[in-house]
Enzyme design. Structure first.
Site, PDB file in Angstrom:
ATOM      1  N   LYS A 190      57.187  -3.301  72.836  1.00  0.00           N
ATOM      2  CA  LYS A 190      56.214  -4.020  72.019  1.00  0.00           C
ATOM      3  C   LYS A 190      55.436  -3.078  71.104  1.00  0.00           C
ATOM      4  CE  LYS A 190      57.165  -8.189  73.343  1.00  0.00           C
ATOM      5  NZ  LYS A 190      57.763  -9.155  72.382  1.00  0.00           N
TER       6      LYS A 190
ATOM      7  N   TYR B  56      58.887  -2.613  78.751  1.00  0.00           N
ATOM      8  CA  TYR B  56      58.289  -3.706  77.995  1.00  0.00           C
ATOM      9  C   TYR B  56      57.162  -3.219  77.077  1.00  0.00           C
ATOM     10  CZ  TYR B  56      56.515  -8.381  76.961  1.00  0.00           C
ATOM     11  OH  TYR B  56      56.100  -9.526  76.325  1.00  0.00           O
TER      12      TYR B  56
END
Length: 235
Positions: free
Chosen positions: A164, A160
């Protein structure tokens, strides 16, 4: 009238951002993979539905064609995203991550964001005040991940944050390439949504505030910025 598309808007932050933008006078398209869930959300919100799966080229192209035929687009909110979770609602440790596990997260968070942005650029270029808001995360800040004094220091996962950080780099480049647009990344904060198993400490109303604010930014507003409700975030 400003026309706005929010991907992943049938629940969570996307739904709340849609609610607030409808209230602000936007014509909002609720982007949803599931037609029935999207239809219900759009009816509840007084919004329009567009079925869009950000991981599928044909779906994204069909969504862009629909919105083009119905009048065009001024604001794109790249909100659709996923996070890896274990059976006990934890996050995989670095030693448990594989190329395949990262690929699944990147397919939505990175490639999906790029796919949607690319497809809607021609419509945004026709708008007198085009805006792109991409929902990032404080976990995408390398400075935050490397600082023991920051909350993100304790996050153990790889996929994750990496997705990002990649999205941030990608959207900086778009902001430089399209200076006539306002293109920014936002950090909604640790909000209780399905994404994190509702472990967040903020409400969706609190989390959506920065999304809604930047969706309404004017031509003289910031671009290429990474922002939370409290101000700029270190890269």
């Amino acid at each position: 009238m400003t026309t706005t598309l929010i991907t992943g808007a049938n629940k969570g932050l996307g739904y709340e951002a849609a609610r607030q933008l409808v209230a602000a006078g936007h014509t909002v398209y609720v982007g949803a993979r599931d037609k029935e869930r999207g239809r219900r959300a759009a009816e509840e919100l007084g919004a329009r539905l567009v079925v869009i799966d950000v991981t599928d080229d044909a779906s994204v192209e069909a969504a862009a064609a629909q919105i083009a035929a119905e009048g065009g687009l001024d604001v794109l909110v790249n909100n659709a995203g996923v996070e890896a979770r274990t059976a006990d609602n934890g996050v995989p440790r670095p030693a448990d991550e594989t190329a395949d596990s990262l690929r699944r997260i990147f397919d939505t968070n990175v490639f999906g964001t790029l796919r949607v942005t690319h497809a809607f650029l021609p419509l945004l270029e026709r708008s007198p005040a085009p805006v792109i808001v991409t929902v990032s995360s404080g976990l995408g800040s390398l400075a935050g991940l490397a600082d023991p004094g920051q909350p993100s220091w304790g996050y153990p996962g790889v996929a994750y944050p990496a997705s990002k950080t990649t999205v941030n780099a990608m959207m900086i480049q778009f902001a430089k390439a399209f200076p006539q647009m306002r293109i920014n990344m936002v950090e909604p904060g640790f909000t209780a949504t399905d994404l994190n198993g509702r472990t967040g400490t903020q409400t969706v109303e609190e989390g959506a505030e920065i999304i809604v604010r930047m969706a309404q930014v004017g031509p003289d507003g910031p671009t290429g910025a990474f922002l939370s409700a409290h101000g700029p975030i270190a890269w």
